[in-house]
Design an enzyme around this catalytic site. Structure first.
Site, short mmCIF file in Angstrom:
data_model
loop_
_atom_site.label_atom_id
_atom_site.label_comp_id
_atom_site.label_asym_id
_atom_site.label_seq_id
_atom_site.Cartn_x
_atom_site.Cartn_y
_atom_site.Cartn_z
CB SER A 172 23.01 40.28 93.53
OG SER A 172 23.97 40.71 94.46
CB SER A 212 27.02 39.56 93.52
OG SER A 212 25.83 38.78 93.65
CE LYS A 233 25.67 35.70 91.61
NZ LYS A 233 24.73 36.61 92.34
#
Ligand code: NAG
Ligand code: NAG
Ligand code: NAG
Ligand code: NAG
Ligand code: NAG
Ligand code: NAG
Ligand code: NAG
Ligand code: NAG
Ligand code: NAG
Ligand code: NAG
Ligand code: NAG
Length: 550
Positions: A215, A191, A110
């Site tokens: 997330s 997210s 990420k």
């Protein structure tokens, strides 16, 4: 319908051309695994037997990313050194050096996990382009030391969804809008949106995501993945762009429980740079692949906290799949205890509906302190961002940050608090949230009914464990049927409910119970194989056969 046809056509044409190209080689496609569903163990077998190399694998994944990224925006950047790293790892393998089971296998991480290489770490913001760090984030360093190829950075909801009240899941200024692969213009959740989409269609073996409250779990659920949200303190957060030291954690997002277990075994462990890890009850963390036991549900006590499930008019398919999952778990030999309710649920709901709830205070105050700490470690900081106030100023002034059409309501609130996490008002709020998640929530329910774990549809699972730093594992449970009515998000119109969109089942436990949770998730996965029952509408067509030299 017409947009679907438009999207698919170029990929179909590319596939036709490449099939012809690969038919010119002597490679039998049947000896090469399909990268859409390939497992770690199939990749290990292929690398060990020399059927393909890490360079081949890296080339194939880069081409796959390039094939779909214009539509899905799942990846923000590819590591310019990926191929040379792969070649070096191939050379090591040739001379007998195998660093770990995942030696020479590419993963994406990420875009809030820093690496000391040519890649940016931005949380999706232009403000941090060109900023550099003194070393890799600890989890990235662990992957690198294990011989995992850090192939690139995955897009995300900007700032891990800690900026705006009216943005969309998977949007960042720097990376654009991620969409899911199971329905055109699908809300990828967030997210860890790009991490989820990349893993779901095989743009790498698997990915790392981060979670503060949902997330990892939520995007894993809607993108047909296994996601492990570890106990806060199992995986180091050092040099990961933070929201909250009390709730942040880093975990794997993979297509199988086995792959996720391999990755967690690499990234878990103590780290002097993140002293929450010193609470780990062991010197070296477990080998989580030893939890992969088909019989692990036999004799287990599993509870259902029914009052944590707040049904809506679109959740009938989820309820039906959940009841079917309960039956699978019973048939596998578990004792299922119903109505193991959360004792403080109503108080939690009332608190979190207040205009400034306790969790908001905890996250806001932590963010003010923790972001400043992250920024203080940068070795270069081209825009001179030292605090949340600086960041808000940059974002308000810099056009591509899309302010105010995507507001900064969360920051405005955090800045208006006027204090950080050293203040007594922070500790008062944190005591409340710890209680809601712990004794009033997950831990109380486990204790009262002598349970090994709780289960919930993943949609309803992240909130309480987030507050108390507890682990959760999600595994595919079902997907919306073909006659589902499409429901779009309030802002920006992404498809949240629609035909084929997946959803997961979560196992929740006490701190450091990942071994048990992984075992339960594996036993469920091996009896159901839900992932294989639904296909994405868009997949990259490049395969190993297109790059392997005979
Ligand atoms: C194998 O190659 C690696 C990397 O080039 C090197 O560090 C290592 O010493 C070599 N090992 C052997 C046994 O030759
Ligand atoms: C980092 O961002 C800058 C600015 O967008 C870009 O030029 C550079 O290529 C990025 N690095 C990588 C590895 O993509
Ligand atoms: C943990 O680390 C933080 C920052 O590095 C420091 O402020 C804090 O005192 C440390 N806590 C403990 C218990 O060591
Ligand atoms: C698998 O789980 C079952 C049920 O808990 C247990 O009896 C068995 O010993 C386990 N097998 C292994 C190899 O750990
Ligand atoms: C648990 O919650 C469910 C759903 O709110 C409710 O129907 C049930 O009566 C509750 N059971 C107990 C024992 O509190
Ligand atoms: C669900 O209910 C809301 C109001 O409660 C309504 O606006 C919406 O259209 C309904 N959705 C479906 C798919 O029935
Ligand atoms: C937190 O607030 C205190 C009191 O205002 C201040 O001394 C400290 O520097 C702040 N810490 C951070 C990391 O902002
Ligand atoms: C806000 O940013 C602008 C330029 O973007 C700069 O001129 C100004 O000094 C900044 N203000 C503060 C308070 O940092
Ligand atoms: C988001 O909120 C801001 C501030 O209220 C507003 O100006 C903007 O139009 C909103 N955007 C959307 C898409 O609703
Ligand atoms: C879809 O089909 C199922 C089974 O035929 C039916 O029960 C359900 O009501 C239908 N849903 C919609 C939204 O039409
Ligand atoms: C690697 C890659 O495809 N990056 C793209 C990410 O999204 C931005 C915005 O849409 C593009 O400009 C990049 O090229």
């Amino acid at each position: 319908m017409s947009s679907k046809m438009v999207l698919l056509l170029p990929f179909f044409l590319m596939f036709a051309a490449l099939s012809w190209a690969s038919s010119q080689t002597c490679i039998q496609p049947s000896t090469l695994p399909d990268l859409l569903d390939v497992t770690a163990e199939e990749l290990i077998t292929g690398l060990e037997s020399g059927t393909f190399s890490s360079v081949d694998l890296t080339k194939a994944y880069i081409l796959r990313i390039q094939e779909v990224n214009d539509v899905l925006h799942a990846v923000t950047e590819i590591n310019p050194d990926a191929l040379s790293i792969a070649a070096a790892l191939d050379a090591e393998r040739a001379n007998g050096t195998i660093r770990s089971p995942l030696h020479g296998i590419p993963m994406l991480i990420k875009n809030n996990i820093a690496t000391k290489d040519k890649m940016n770490n931005t949380a999706g913001s232009y403000s941090l382009i060109g900023a550099t760090v003194p070393r890799d984030a600890t989890v990235a360093a662990k992957l690198r030391a294990a011989g995992v190829i850090l192939l690139g950075k995955a897009n995300l909801s900007q700032w891990a969804n800690y900026r705006s009240s009216n943005s969309s899941n998977g949007w960042s200024a720097y990376g654009g809008q991620v969409t899911g692969a199971y329905y055109p213009n699908m809300d990828p959740s967030g997210s860890s949106s790009g991490s989820a989409v990349s893993s779901s269609i095989g743009l790498a073996l698997a990915t790392l995501g981060t979670e503060t409250d949902g997330s990892i779990l939520s995007p894993s659920s809607v993108n047909n993945l296994v996601g492990i949200k570890p106990t806060v303190g199992l995986t180091s957060r050092s040099l990961v762009i933070p929201i909250s030291e009390h709730q942040d954690t880093i975990g794997p997002m993979a297509r199988s429980v086995t792959d996720a277990a391999y990755i967690l075994s690499i990234i878990a462990g103590k780290d002097a740079s993140d002293n929450y890890t010193s609470a780990q009850p062991w010197d070296t963390p477990p080998d989580y692949t030893r939890s992969l036991n088909f019989s692990s549900l036999r004799g287990a006590r599993i509870g259902i906290p029914r009052n944590g499930i707040t049904a809506s008019n679109t959740s009938q398919p989820i309820s039906d799949a959940f009841e079917a999952a309960i039956q699978v778990i019973k048939n596998a030999g578990a004792t299922v205890v119903d109505n193991t309710n959360f004792s403080a649920w109503d108080a939690y709901v009332a608190d979190s509906s207040a205009s400034l709830g306790s969790e908001s205070i905890v996250l806001d105050a932590d963010f003010v302190s923790n972001l400043a700490h992250y920024l203080s470690q940068l070795t270069s900081n081209p825009n001179g961002i030292k605090s949340l106030a600086d960041e808000a100023n940059f974002t308000h002034a810099f056009k591509p940050e899309a302010y105010p059409s995507r507001d900064t309501a969360i920051w405005d609130q955090a800045l208006s608090l006027g204090y950080n996490n050293s203040d007594a008002r922070f500790w008062k709020a944190y005591q409340k949230t710890s209680f809601f998640g712990g004794e009033g929530g997950v831990l109380g329910a486990l204790r009262a009914h002598k349970l090994d774990a709780l289960i919930l549809p993943t949609d309803y699972s992240p909130g309480l464990p987030a507050l108390a730093g507890l682990p959760v594992v999600t595994v595919p449970m079902g997907f919306y049927p073909s006659n589902s009515t499409v429901v779009k998000s309030e802002h920006w119109g992404l498809v949240q409910v629609g035909p084929n969109i997946p959803f997961g089942l979560s196992f929740l436990g006490p701190k450091w119970s990942e071994e048990k949770l992984i075992g339960f998730a594996y036993a469920f996965e091996q009896r159901t194989h839900i992932r294989s029952k639904v296909q994405p509408y868009i997949v990259p067509n490049i395969q190993l056969g297109d790059v392997v030299q005979p």
